[in-house]
Every structure is written in C-alpha cells, then in structure tokens.
Design a protein around this motif. Structure first.
Motif, PDB file in Angstrom:
ATOM      1  N   THR A 100       0.810  -1.304   0.087  1.00 12.35           N
ATOM      2  CA  THR A 100      -0.152  -0.026  -0.239  1.00 12.35           C
ATOM      3  C   THR A 100       0.917   1.268  -0.102  1.00 12.35           C
ATOM      4  O   THR A 100       1.769   1.299   0.654  1.00 12.35           O
ATOM      5  CB  THR A 100      -0.743  -0.101   1.263  1.00 12.35           C
ATOM      6  OG1 THR A 100      -1.835  -1.095   1.288  1.00 12.35           O
ATOM      7  CG2 THR A 100      -1.865   1.288   1.477  1.00 12.35           C
ATOM      8  N   ASP A 101       0.400   2.110  -0.676  1.00 14.12           N
ATOM      9  CA  ASP A 101       1.094   3.488  -0.783  1.00 14.12           C
ATOM     10  C   ASP A 101       0.685   4.201   0.431  1.00 14.12           C
ATOM     11  O   ASP A 101      -0.486   4.743   0.414  1.00 14.12           O
ATOM     12  CB  ASP A 101       0.742   4.097  -2.007  1.00 14.12           C
ATOM     13  CG  ASP A 101       1.106   5.698  -2.081  1.00 14.12           C
ATOM     14  OD1 ASP A 101       1.963   6.119  -1.100  1.00 14.12           O
ATOM     15  OD2 ASP A 101       1.252   6.669  -3.252  1.00 14.12           O
ATOM     16  N   SER A 103       0.836   7.359   1.540  1.00 19.24           N
ATOM     17  CA  SER A 103       0.362   8.700   1.366  1.00 19.24           C
ATOM     18  C   SER A 103      -1.044   8.574   1.557  1.00 19.24           C
ATOM     19  O   SER A 103      -1.423   9.736   1.840  1.00 19.24           O
ATOM     20  CB  SER A 103       0.888   9.213   0.240  1.00 19.24           C
ATOM     21  OG  SER A 103       0.286   8.461  -1.059  1.00 19.24           O
ATOM     22  N   CYS A 277       1.638   0.327   6.805  1.00 19.56           N
ATOM     23  CA  CYS A 277       1.441   1.844   7.092  1.00 19.56           C
ATOM     24  C   CYS A 277       1.437   1.984   8.638  1.00 19.56           C
ATOM     25  O   CYS A 277       1.134   3.131   8.877  1.00 19.56           O
ATOM     26  CB  CYS A 277       0.121   2.293   6.285  1.00 19.56           C
ATOM     27  SG  CYS A 277       0.358   2.154   4.590  1.00 19.56           S
TER      28      CYS A 277
END
Length: 321
Positions: A100-101, A103, A277
């Motif tokens: 997962t990004d 951001s 994250c």
C-alpha cells in the motif's frame, strides 16, 4: 559453497524440502496444502482483534513465501520440476497484493469531513486516492430517508422469488446464525427489532441481484451528487442491524472504492490502516447519521462498524469507478 547459501539458508532449505516431502508421503498434493493454508489464514483474518497480530502473521508469511521463491531460484536445477509448497494462487489477496502507498493516510488524524463538496474537489482529493471522506447531509433529497426501512425490505424480498434472486448473490450473516437472506427475513421477528437494553444484537448485509428490486430502490435514491460525471455505480449493497457491534474488523476483496449512505440510525465506522502503514498512519473513525455518506476503499482500509442506540441502522452503498 555458494556465498548466497549461508548455513541458516541451507538449514531452512532442508526444512522446506523435508516438509514438502513429508506432505507428499502423507498423500497431500500442493493444491491441498495451499487450500488448508488459505482456510487457516481466512479464519485468522476474520478473528484477529488487532493489527499487530496481523502484522506478525503477514511478515511471517511474507518471509516464508519470499524465501520459498529465493530457494526455488537458487536451486533451480534441483527443484526445477518440483512445485513450491504453497501455491500463491491459493493465498488471499490481502497477503499477495501490492504494498500500500501510505500517502493515502500518513497525515490523517480523522476522516475528512465535509458539509458540501464539489465534483472537482472530490475527484482531486478522494475519488481515486484511497483517502476516505464523510459528506454530511448528502442525500437529503432521497425519498429513501422516509420510505425505506427493514420491514419494507422484508416485504419486498419475501414477495419475490428470493431463493432464485439471491442464489448467486453475496449474503453476510456476520455473527448471526442465519443461513441466507430468506432465513434472516423469516427469522427476524418484531421482538428481535426491540431496541431496549439487553435485546438481541444482529447485523446482516447483502448485495442485491434482482432487477425489479434494484429499480424500486433506485427510485428512492440517486447517484451521490459529488461523484465524477463519468463514474458508474455498480451492485447495490444493503446493511441493516440493531444497536451493538455491526461488522467486525475486516478488509474486503474488491477492486473499486465504494460509498455507503446512512438511511436510518447512527453508525460509527473505524478505519485501520494496513500493517505496512502502521508506523506512519493511525486508526481513525467517524459517525454517520441519517443523510450522511462515507466514501472508503474497503480493499485498502481495514474497517469495522458499531451501531448506536436509539434505532435500527440501515445503509445502502455501491462500488464505483
């Protein structure tokens, strides 16, 4: 000795080969082994109570799968015709999907809240960025707010050939014992809709597969005003339940983001970022009241819901592109 083959590597390689050989001796094949592993992970995914445990599992499985791949690459000559112990095609998407990004969540302290938002603003900030949003009073012109309730749905479905229309359509019983949507509608008596303290808690969800019912619901609803003009909404999802825990923490196996409109009652959504994250993002939550819409990519965010006291919760949603 090859520099890549450290003593620890050779030891792990031997254990993996022995494990596979023992499985074959026990009359298992790679597909059976993979299916067993998948079922184990699936049960864990439903029952996990916090993301730290999930992180340990994900890291462990990730390392095992990665080492399996390294082993196959490093000893290609000896294992060229031998399958990996676990076929990656049997693993759940949450374990083999792309990283997962972060951001999408690293600066979020709460779910962004709007009293109103334009199509342009929504598309730029939320539509396809995986960043959630809550839009207040987004469906005040929907007649569903005054016409739709559990008993209306019950009568509508039971008057149709419900077994046929739901045969290939998803039904989620969550923590109830209902076997199907028909079973739920027939089992939930007026007494089970009692909202007093101590009354039974139940929560169910399903996707609608009947064109006639879809048309009737569409007459009471509209495409959310803030979605981009080119976006298309797909199958209708309906969730209903009494005060208490709704859906436990989970992640969906879908390809598109989705919106969900609160028709009756109040329901709190809790969103937890994926394990990769955790060090930059935090769990966030928001409460929806009748007329509100939440937009979430439920394939990226782990999520759970809690229905508040005072009313049965009823919500309608859809994926969009």
């Amino acid at each position: 000795m090859n520099a890549d083959k450290t003593p620890a590597f050779l030891k792990l390689e031997t254990k993996l080969k022995n494990l596979r050989q023992q499985a074959i001796k026990d009359d298992f094949n790679p597909d059976q082994i993979g299916e067993t592993f998948y079922n184990c992970i699936e049960r864990f995914d439903v029952q996990k109570s916090n993301s730290n445990c999930l992180l340990i599992c994900l890291v462990g499985v990730g390392i095992a799968v990665a080492l399996c791949g390294v082993a196959l690459n490093s000893i290609q000559s000896s294992l060229h015709h031998e399958p990996c112990l676990i076929n990656k095609d049997t693993l759940p998407p949450s374990l083999i999907g792309p990283i997962t990004d972060c951001s999408m969540c690293e600066d979020l302290l709460s779910i962004p809240l709007y009293d109103a938002i334009t199509k342009e603003e929504f598309e730029m900030r939320h539509a396809y960025t995986n960043r959630p949003a809550l839009i207040r009073n987004a469906i005040q012109n929907w007649t569903a707010l005054t016409q739709l309730d559990f008993n209306y749905l019950k009568e509508m479905y039971l008057s149709s050939n419900i077994d046929d229309i739901q045969e290939n359509c998803a039904f989620f019983a969550y923590r109830t014992d209902f076997l199907s949507l028909k079973d739920a509608f027939e089992s939930i008596t007026p007494e089970m809709q009692n909202l007093e303290d101590g009354a039974p808690n139940w929560y169910i969800g399903w996707s609608n597969c009947d064109e006639h019912i879809r048309t009737m619901i569409k007459q009471m609803t509209q495409k959310p005003y803030f979605l981009p003009e080119r976006s298309v909404c797909y199958s209708t999802w309906i969730f209903v339940g009494t005060p208490g825990i709704g859906a436990g923490i989970h992640i969906d196996s879908v390809e598109l983001p989705s919106w969900q409109a609160q028709i009756m009652g109040s329901k709190t959504w809790t969103l937890t970022p994926p394990p990769e994250c955790e060090n930059v993002c935090q769990t966030i939550s928001a409460t929806l009241n009748p007329g509100d819409i939440i937009v979430v990519n439920t394939n990226q965010w782990y999520h759970s819901t809690l229905v508040h006291k005072g009313s049965i919760s009823l919500s309608i949603g859809s994926e969009y592109d």
